[in-house]
Design a protein around this motif. Structure first.
Motif, PDB file in Angstrom:
ATOM      1  N   ARG A 214       0.805  -1.220   0.000  1.00 14.39           N
ATOM      2  CA  ARG A 214       0.000   0.000   0.000  1.00 14.39           C
ATOM      3  C   ARG A 214       0.840   1.273   0.000  1.00 14.39           C
ATOM      4  O   ARG A 214       0.301   2.375  -0.063  1.00 14.39           O
ATOM      5  CB  ARG A 214      -0.925   0.011   1.226  1.00 14.39           C
ATOM      6  N   THR A 215       2.147   1.147   0.119  1.00 14.88           N
ATOM      7  CA  THR A 215       2.988   2.341   0.122  1.00 14.88           C
ATOM      8  C   THR A 215       3.579   2.552  -1.267  1.00 14.88           C
ATOM      9  O   THR A 215       3.780   1.612  -2.024  1.00 14.88           O
ATOM     10  CB  THR A 215       4.129   2.209   1.146  1.00 14.88           C
ATOM     11  N   GLY A 216       3.845   3.797  -1.608  1.00 20.14           N
ATOM     12  CA  GLY A 216       4.462   4.105  -2.893  1.00 20.14           C
ATOM     13  C   GLY A 216       3.545   3.977  -4.095  1.00 20.14           C
ATOM     14  O   GLY A 216       4.007   3.947  -5.233  1.00 20.14           O
ATOM     15  N   LEU A 217       2.227   3.950  -3.879  1.00 21.69           N
ATOM     16  CA  LEU A 217       1.304   3.797  -5.000  1.00 21.69           C
ATOM     17  C   LEU A 217       1.268   5.035  -5.896  1.00 21.69           C
ATOM     18  O   LEU A 217       0.782   4.969  -7.026  1.00 21.69           O
ATOM     19  CB  LEU A 217      -0.105   3.490  -4.479  1.00 21.69           C
ATOM     20  N   ASP A 218       1.784   6.150  -5.385  1.00 24.58           N
ATOM     21  CA  ASP A 218       1.820   7.377  -6.186  1.00 24.58           C
ATOM     22  C   ASP A 218       3.147   7.530  -6.934  1.00 24.58           C
ATOM     23  O   ASP A 218       3.414   8.569  -7.522  1.00 24.58           O
ATOM     24  CB  ASP A 218       1.600   8.597  -5.293  1.00 24.58           C
ATOM     25  N   ARG A 219       3.950   6.479  -6.954  1.00 24.52           N
ATOM     26  CA  ARG A 219       5.266   6.559  -7.588  1.00 24.52           C
ATOM     27  C   ARG A 219       5.322   5.639  -8.805  1.00 24.52           C
ATOM     28  O   ARG A 219       4.567   5.788  -9.747  1.00 24.52           O
ATOM     29  CB  ARG A 219       6.355   6.227  -6.571  1.00 24.52           C
TER      30      ARG A 219
END
Length: 249
Positions: A214-219
């Motif tokens: 769930r982390t880094g989904l905007d990358r």
């Protein structure tokens, strides 16, 4: 403030339109990073054999990407000790640091002192929880134990675990002890997807967790989200220092 950035891309397939176009891709990447106030490393493996890289053999700090090779050492520890991910790990309240990124601590406080290996891996890989990662690191014998297990399962010595999350939060410059080359990490993801994830139930579950990250989904994952692509990833964010800011994908 100068930035360090490394990007790992593993593609299990690619459109025929790109076949034979590796040099063109590499040239485009070189042109893109030209003049950027950053040291950037990129490694791409296509179909398990075609490789594109920019600064692919240079060392970069992993940041939370370290939680991927750490998870593989945990799977090795579980499998070689006739355990399962359902086995319970106990820990003290002292293991739960308050001055670090820990959604696990935010949810439970210090009231829980036991979790299954699976739960800790999920917190570490899916939510990038630093306390969960350090509890798992302690399970496999700390930095030296993780290093030994990585070499036993054939992980390149270019991938180094040299500091815990607690170490890095105490001194951000210690984050440079957890390092890899982009090519070594891309090769590890390639090997994991094609070989290791089918070797045991423990590795197979890690594969599922990477797809749930769930982390880094905007990358790196962002452009692929509207597609039907299956995305397994682990993103890391570094500490701002007088010299640099570090990110890894």
């Amino acid at each position: 403030m100068r930035k360090l950035l490394f990007i790992i891309i593993y593609l299990s397939f690619i459109s025929p339109a790109f076949a034979g176009g590796n040099k063109a891709i590499e040239n485009a990447l070189q042109e893109y990073i030209k003049g950027k106030d950053a040291r950037i490393g990129i490694a791409i493996i296509i179909n398990g054999k075609d490789t594109v890289s920019v600064n692919g053999n240079r060392d970069f700090p992993m940041m939370s990407v370290v939680k991927f090779p750490l998870a593989l050492t945990v799977a090795n520890w579980v499998d070689t000790n006739n355990m399962s991910l359902s086995d319970t790990v106990t820990f003290s309240g002292k293991s739960l640091k308050e001055d670090t990124y820990s959604p696990m601590l935010k949810k439970y406080g210090k009231s829980r002192n036991a979790m299954t290996v699976r739960e800790l891996l999920e917190w570490s890989l899916v939510e990038s929880d630093n306390n969960a990662a350090d509890i798992l690191l302690n399970c496999v014998g700390g930095v030296s134990g993780a290093t030994s297990k990585m070499r036993q399962i054939g992980i390149s010595d270019e991938i180094v675990i040299g500091a815990s999350e607690e170490d890095m939060h105490r001194d951000p410059y210690l984050s440079y002890l957890n390092r890899t080359t982009p090519l070594a990490m891309a090769q590890l993801f390639d090997r994991f997807n094609n070989e290791m994830r089918n070797a045991s139930q423990s590795y197979s579950e890690i594969s599922v967790m990477l797809k749930q990250c769930r982390t880094g989904l905007d990358r790196l994952a962002l452009p692929l989200l509207p597609t039907n692509a299956t995305i397994g990833h682990k993103t890391g964010t570094g500490f701002p220092t007088p010299r640099s800011h570090i990110s890894s994908k």
